[in-house]
Design a protein around this motif. Structure first.
Motif, PDB file in Angstrom:
ATOM      1  N   GLY A  46     -21.281 -40.032  18.123  1.00  0.00           N
ATOM      2  CA  GLY A  46     -19.979 -40.174  18.793  1.00  0.00           C
ATOM      3  C   GLY A  46     -19.047 -39.155  17.675  1.00  0.00           C
ATOM      4  O   GLY A  46     -18.149 -37.953  18.844  1.00  0.00           O
ATOM      5  N   THR A  47     -19.291 -38.032  17.052  1.00  0.00           N
ATOM      6  CA  THR A  47     -18.330 -37.462  16.066  1.00  0.00           C
ATOM      7  C   THR A  47     -19.273 -36.906  15.118  1.00  0.00           C
ATOM      8  O   THR A  47     -20.007 -37.967  14.428  1.00  0.00           O
ATOM      9  CB  THR A  47     -16.986 -38.070  15.481  1.00  0.00           C
ATOM     10  N   VAL A  48     -19.668 -35.889  14.648  1.00  0.00           N
ATOM     11  CA  VAL A  48     -19.704 -35.329  13.040  1.00  0.00           C
ATOM     12  C   VAL A  48     -18.844 -36.250  12.327  1.00  0.00           C
ATOM     13  O   VAL A  48     -17.545 -35.453  12.851  1.00  0.00           O
ATOM     14  CB  VAL A  48     -20.192 -33.898  12.464  1.00  0.00           C
ATOM     15  N   LYS A  49     -19.709 -36.234  11.774  1.00  0.00           N
ATOM     16  CA  LYS A  49     -17.685 -37.565  10.447  1.00  0.00           C
ATOM     17  C   LYS A  49     -16.810 -36.387   9.651  1.00  0.00           C
ATOM     18  O   LYS A  49     -16.838 -35.270   8.842  1.00  0.00           O
ATOM     19  CB  LYS A  49     -19.067 -38.418   9.366  1.00  0.00           C
ATOM     20  N   GLY A  50     -15.459 -36.523  10.168  1.00  0.00           N
ATOM     21  CA  GLY A  50     -14.628 -35.812  10.295  1.00  0.00           C
ATOM     22  C   GLY A  50     -14.389 -34.246  11.026  1.00  0.00           C
ATOM     23  O   GLY A  50     -13.478 -33.532  10.340  1.00  0.00           O
ATOM     24  N   ILE A  51     -14.882 -33.483  11.638  1.00  0.00           N
ATOM     25  CA  ILE A  51     -15.326 -32.363  11.688  1.00  0.00           C
ATOM     26  C   ILE A  51     -15.639 -32.366  13.065  1.00  0.00           C
ATOM     27  O   ILE A  51     -15.870 -32.783  13.981  1.00  0.00           O
ATOM     28  CB  ILE A  51     -16.976 -31.779  11.372  1.00  0.00           C
ATOM     29  N   SER A  52     -14.284 -31.629  13.943  1.00  0.00           N
ATOM     30  CA  SER A  52     -14.054 -31.518  14.966  1.00  0.00           C
ATOM     31  C   SER A  52     -14.238 -30.392  15.491  1.00  0.00           C
ATOM     32  O   SER A  52     -14.956 -29.685  15.349  1.00  0.00           O
ATOM     33  CB  SER A  52     -12.669 -30.301  15.281  1.00  0.00           C
ATOM     34  N   PRO A  53     -14.885 -30.588  17.174  1.00  0.00           N
ATOM     35  CA  PRO A  53     -16.275 -29.980  17.419  1.00  0.00           C
ATOM     36  C   PRO A  53     -15.840 -28.052  17.888  1.00  0.00           C
ATOM     37  O   PRO A  53     -16.144 -27.740  17.817  1.00  0.00           O
ATOM     38  CB  PRO A  53     -15.615 -29.712  19.510  1.00  0.00           C
ATOM     39  N   LEU A  79     -18.962 -46.601  29.081  1.00  0.00           N
ATOM     40  CA  LEU A  79     -18.085 -45.553  29.288  1.00  0.00           C
ATOM     41  C   LEU A  79     -18.017 -43.890  28.781  1.00  0.00           C
ATOM     42  O   LEU A  79     -17.335 -43.445  29.447  1.00  0.00           O
ATOM     43  CB  LEU A  79     -16.700 -45.861  27.369  1.00  0.00           C
ATOM     44  N   VAL A  80     -19.326 -44.024  27.999  1.00  0.00           N
ATOM     45  CA  VAL A  80     -19.333 -42.155  27.875  1.00  0.00           C
ATOM     46  C   VAL A  80     -20.467 -41.503  28.964  1.00  0.00           C
ATOM     47  O   VAL A  80     -19.666 -40.480  29.389  1.00  0.00           O
ATOM     48  CB  VAL A  80     -20.438 -42.340  27.304  1.00  0.00           C
ATOM     49  N   LYS A  81     -20.950 -42.011  29.388  1.00  0.00           N
ATOM     50  CA  LYS A  81     -20.790 -42.066  31.073  1.00  0.00           C
ATOM     51  C   LYS A  81     -19.558 -41.301  31.909  1.00  0.00           C
ATOM     52  O   LYS A  81     -19.200 -40.734  32.524  1.00  0.00           O
ATOM     53  CB  LYS A  81     -21.905 -42.909  31.987  1.00  0.00           C
ATOM     54  N   ALA A  82     -18.746 -42.281  31.780  1.00  0.00           N
ATOM     55  CA  ALA A  82     -17.017 -42.782  32.837  1.00  0.00           C
ATOM     56  C   ALA A  82     -16.859 -40.742  32.286  1.00  0.00           C
ATOM     57  O   ALA A  82     -15.621 -40.422  32.825  1.00  0.00           O
ATOM     58  CB  ALA A  82     -15.796 -43.474  32.163  1.00  0.00           C
ATOM     59  N   HIS A  83     -17.095 -40.398  30.832  1.00  0.00           N
ATOM     60  CA  HIS A  83     -16.604 -39.199  30.320  1.00  0.00           C
ATOM     61  C   HIS A  83     -16.502 -38.485  31.313  1.00  0.00           C
ATOM     62  O   HIS A  83     -16.851 -37.037  30.988  1.00  0.00           O
ATOM     63  CB  HIS A  83     -16.608 -39.220  28.900  1.00  0.00           C
ATOM     64  N   GLY A  84     -18.680 -38.443  31.607  1.00  0.00           N
ATOM     65  CA  GLY A  84     -18.932 -37.040  31.853  1.00  0.00           C
ATOM     66  C   GLY A  84     -19.984 -36.898  30.802  1.00  0.00           C
ATOM     67  O   GLY A  84     -20.349 -35.658  31.239  1.00  0.00           O
ATOM     68  N   GLY A  85     -20.591 -37.862  30.422  1.00  0.00           N
ATOM     69  CA  GLY A  85     -21.338 -38.290  29.262  1.00  0.00           C
ATOM     70  C   GLY A  85     -20.669 -37.666  27.860  1.00  0.00           C
ATOM     71  O   GLY A  85     -19.611 -37.275  27.700  1.00  0.00           O
ATOM     72  N   LEU A  86     -22.155 -36.668  27.092  1.00  0.00           N
ATOM     73  CA  LEU A  86     -21.209 -36.493  25.337  1.00  0.00           C
ATOM     74  C   LEU A  86     -20.186 -35.775  25.505  1.00  0.00           C
ATOM     75  O   LEU A  86     -19.869 -35.198  25.007  1.00  0.00           O
ATOM     76  CB  LEU A  86     -22.777 -36.379  24.961  1.00  0.00           C
ATOM     77  N   PRO A  87     -20.751 -34.598  26.260  1.00  0.00           N
ATOM     78  CA  PRO A  87     -19.596 -33.060  25.944  1.00  0.00           C
ATOM     79  C   PRO A  87     -18.612 -33.854  26.043  1.00  0.00           C
ATOM     80  O   PRO A  87     -17.406 -33.473  25.554  1.00  0.00           O
ATOM     81  CB  PRO A  87     -19.852 -31.792  26.742  1.00  0.00           C
ATOM     82  N   GLY A  88     -18.111 -34.355  27.700  1.00  0.00           N
ATOM     83  CA  GLY A  88     -16.404 -34.817  27.904  1.00  0.00           C
ATOM     84  C   GLY A  88     -16.577 -35.944  27.279  1.00  0.00           C
ATOM     85  O   GLY A  88     -14.758 -35.706  26.857  1.00  0.00           O
ATOM     86  N   PHE A  89     -16.912 -36.932  26.406  1.00  0.00           N
ATOM     87  CA  PHE A  89     -16.723 -37.829  25.113  1.00  0.00           C
ATOM     88  C   PHE A  89     -16.076 -37.486  24.081  1.00  0.00           C
ATOM     89  O   PHE A  89     -14.841 -37.394  23.818  1.00  0.00           O
ATOM     90  CB  PHE A  89     -17.781 -38.790  25.409  1.00  0.00           C
ATOM     91  N   THR A  90     -17.156 -36.679  23.285  1.00  0.00           N
ATOM     92  CA  THR A  90     -16.965 -36.329  22.332  1.00  0.00           C
ATOM     93  C   THR A  90     -16.316 -34.901  22.282  1.00  0.00           C
ATOM     94  O   THR A  90     -15.767 -34.047  21.063  1.00  0.00           O
ATOM     95  CB  THR A  90     -18.330 -35.986  21.315  1.00  0.00           C
ATOM     96  N   ALA A  91     -15.806 -34.310  23.505  1.00  0.00           N
ATOM     97  CA  ALA A  91     -15.701 -32.904  22.684  1.00  0.00           C
ATOM     98  C   ALA A  91     -16.113 -31.445  22.986  1.00  0.00           C
ATOM     99  O   ALA A  91     -15.328 -30.382  22.508  1.00  0.00           O
ATOM    100  CB  ALA A  91     -13.544 -32.821  22.627  1.00  0.00           C
ATOM    101  N   TYR A  92     -17.278 -31.939  22.307  1.00  0.00           N
ATOM    102  CA  TYR A  92     -18.380 -30.712  22.104  1.00  0.00           C
ATOM    103  C   TYR A  92     -18.684 -30.088  22.983  1.00  0.00           C
ATOM    104  O   TYR A  92     -19.641 -30.543  23.669  1.00  0.00           O
ATOM    105  CB  TYR A  92     -19.152 -31.079  21.310  1.00  0.00           C
ATOM    106  N   PRO A  93     -19.014 -28.768  23.701  1.00  0.00           N
ATOM    107  CA  PRO A  93     -19.138 -28.264  24.527  1.00  0.00           C
ATOM    108  C   PRO A  93     -20.543 -27.954  24.632  1.00  0.00           C
ATOM    109  O   PRO A  93     -21.036 -27.028  26.057  1.00  0.00           O
ATOM    110  CB  PRO A  93     -18.248 -27.202  25.316  1.00  0.00           C
ATOM    111  N   GLY A  94     -21.107 -28.106  23.760  1.00  0.00           N
ATOM    112  CA  GLY A  94     -23.179 -27.709  23.566  1.00  0.00           C
ATOM    113  C   GLY A  94     -23.642 -28.761  24.096  1.00  0.00           C
ATOM    114  O   GLY A  94     -23.150 -29.559  24.712  1.00  0.00           O
ATOM    115  N   PRO A  95     -25.022 -28.382  23.769  1.00  0.00           N
ATOM    116  CA  PRO A  95     -26.042 -29.330  24.111  1.00  0.00           C
ATOM    117  C   PRO A  95     -25.949 -30.132  23.020  1.00  0.00           C
ATOM    118  O   PRO A  95     -25.595 -30.049  22.013  1.00  0.00           O
ATOM    119  CB  PRO A  95     -27.381 -28.309  23.987  1.00  0.00           C
ATOM    120  N   PHE A  96     -26.790 -31.634  23.673  1.00  0.00           N
ATOM    121  CA  PHE A  96     -26.708 -31.814  23.002  1.00  0.00           C
ATOM    122  C   PHE A  96     -28.667 -32.977  22.542  1.00  0.00           C
ATOM    123  O   PHE A  96     -29.479 -32.685  23.608  1.00  0.00           O
ATOM    124  CB  PHE A  96     -25.744 -33.618  23.161  1.00  0.00           C
TER     125      PHE A  96
END
Lengths: 394, 394
Positions: A46-53, A79-96
């Motif tokens: 759920g994070t590209v190691k060391g890099i921010s969205p 828990l990821v789902k509770a964040h609205g999925g990966l974009p909400g969890f990771t704060a990356y606003p694009g496609p996954f």
């Protein structure tokens, strides 16, 4: 088998230009269009190691890969789902894109037992018994909420016996059918995965069984697992050349810069690999001149950037000497900046390939690029890939 | 002793507002003006751990501290000088302060031997014998090129015998004289350091010997080395209260949020500490409600940010649950984001104090802040510091 018109509309793949077997295209996803060929940074946990969205967007990232296996075990898909999925969890606003977990079960799961039902394995984090089946993989991937999800497959190790590979790919097709059957969401594209190792007849068998599912995209799986490039690229060419023209083709777990260039030549549209971030953490920087080892002594006094042609933050701000100092001093900024640079290098590489393809200059561009990258010793497998790129039958 | 008019002009310290002993001011440096009170992030080895210069600017950093001891040993001050000094080396475009190396020699140097000449010690990196003297410290600091440089001093450990502290502070004054004598650059302000442990008479002795040097700023050294807050703050009050009004006062190696608030109450203008980044790497986040432990179980499912009042990248983008996941997964983004948040917390803290002082509301602001921060149990040392803040004699 694609019964829902909206899926096809959302996941439309529109080819812009062809140059040999290489092509540029636009792939529509619910979270925006991506242009291909593209490289997908890997955000395993759920994070590209060391890099921010924000940095991912700045360096031209489009689609991010996340791993079902890891996220299912920790923190758990709910828990990821509770964040609205990966974009909400990771704060990356694009496609996954999420993988199915199949590959990691094979490589990380202990005491795994594969059956028709699925795979039972020991959680590498706490030793607990976990079962992953096609149904469970889709359930987890729906909770994670990526735009592209992958069919649950087995990726046989290399080398493996032919009978094993054949039995495995048959089962992978049956698992694909089960994935397809339980999938409930129209805003996720399920990609099927073609297996078959490096054997053309087995690849053909897998293709013939897989293509009828008419999924919105297809992956070439089971490669880059230890076989030589001389074995791998004919299999890439054979498989990619038999996938539908109007669907994206994803070469899983690849790769190095030279793999992206050769893959694009053979009609691959999507790539992912941990290589740029992993090699960055080890102190290596990707450049058009090959890989620069910042652990060696020469860079310690070099006042130029890693790559004068690169526009990443590290190359705009830091000398090799500074980055080499950070590495020796074991400072966190070193892996961070080298990961950022390497991701930007691969994004720039696919950007340059897109420009070359759009201008019908891909082959001369690649000839120049490879001459420099390989320091004049362009390997045979690379040249062969480009020969196949312009053959009508491969 | 300040014979060069330009130094006084460049390093002018203009007080804007007073509120008790607290004050706000502007301090002119060759690389721009800074507003005080301020907290200086620590970039020991030429990098604030994990944080980019762009991020430092975004969170309101002004002056960055770098360590003479570390940079002298690796990569060597000449490499930094070849980059045009610390701003060119680190890519942070603002003002810097370097310490003298004295403190690190005492805490990190092995088999150190202190004499009138200076300190001989074993390099903690390679075991080689290194000598650091007042002259060498200034030479290194001139090569590093910070805006503020520190006199080479001895910071006695705590506890230390009175006679040792007294002999040490006498020597520190002689070392200050040597630093002052060899300093060659007008664009660097040399700050003297007042020692004397927690003994008022020794503090007074150090003050009387140090103040005549009329350096552009003064540091309160030798505190926060193990003594209790009840011992430390009377010494801060006593020393700060006897430093010139029109010069910046720097409390070295401090501190925690409560230390910044108490220090400002006693007339301190500058602070530095590794605490925000170090505690961040360990999974702790600073907030107005105290320190939040993201390693504990509760945050794992909390979908709110660390601090809803914070404007840092982490608080604008991430939930506690996500950051707790990153920590458990040992992902680099966790220490990076927690360090960023904690630095921003301290920068916001001094910003809020500046606003309160400028509005003559510092004491009521601090009463509210401390009531919440200490959960109603405001410690006596903190209350005493504020009592001293309004006393004419301390």
């Amino acid at each position: 088998m694609n019964q829902c018109g909206t899926i096809t509309a959302v996941f439309e793949f529109e080819i812009k230009q062809r140059d040999g077997r290489a092509r540029t295209a636009t792939f529509q996803t619910p979270r925006g269009a991506v242009t291909t060929p593209m490289f997908m940074p890997v955000g395993t946990q759920g994070t590209v190691k060391g890099i921010s969205p924000q940095e991912l967007l700045e360096i031209g990232s489009q689609m991010i890969l996340a791993n079902t296996y890891h996220l299912m075990l920790r923190p758990g898909e709910q828990l990821v789902k509770a964040h609205g999925g990966l974009p909400g969890f990771t704060a990356y606003p694009g496609p996954f894109l999420t993988d199915s977990g199949g590959f990691q079960v094979m490589s990380l799961g202990h005491m795994r037992k594969i059956s028709e039902e699925g795979v039972v394995f020991k959680n590498h984090l706490d030793g607990s018994r976990v079962e992953l089946t096609p149904e469970r993989s889709i359930q987890v991937q729906e909770a994670l909420g990526a735009d592209v999800i992958m069919a649950f497959d087995e990726c046989p190790p290399y080398p493996a016996e032919r009978p094993y590979i054949e039995a495995s790919l048959d089962r992978t097709v049956r698992w694909l059918e089960r994935c397809h059957a339980v999938k409930t969401k129209d805003d996720q594209a399920l990609f099927a995965i073609v297996q078959g190792g490096v054997h053309e007849d087995l690849r053909l068998k897998s293709l013939e069984a897989t293509l009828p599912f008419a999924t919105p995209g297809f992956a070439v799986g089971g490669l880059a697992v230890g076989e030589s490039k001389e074995e791998m690229y004919p299999a890439v060419a054979f498989t990619a050349g038999r996938l539908p023209e109007n669907k994206p083709r994803y070469l899983m777990g690849v790769g190095h810069p030279e793999d992206l260039v050769a893959g694009v030549a053979l009609g691959i549209d999507m790539f992912d690999c941990v290589y740029p971030t992993r090699t960055g953490r080890f102190g290596y920087a990707l450049t058009d001149d090959g890989r620069l080892n910042l652990n060696s002594s020469a860079p310690r006094t070099q006042l130029q950037p890693i790559d004068a042609e690169c526009d990443c933050y590290a190359c705009r701000h830091y000398t090799r000497a500074y980055l080499a100092h950070l590495l020796r001093a074991e400072e966190m900024l070193a892996p961070r900046m080298l990961s950022l640079h390497n991701l930007r290098y691969l994004h720039r590489l696919v950007e340059r390939m897109r420009v070359a393809i759009n201008g019908q200059q891909f082959h001369p561009w690649a000839a120049d690029w490879s001459e420099r990258y390989f320091h004049g010793n362009v390997p045979g497998w690379f040249t062969s890939a480009f020969e196949r790129s312009t053959q009508s039958e491969i």
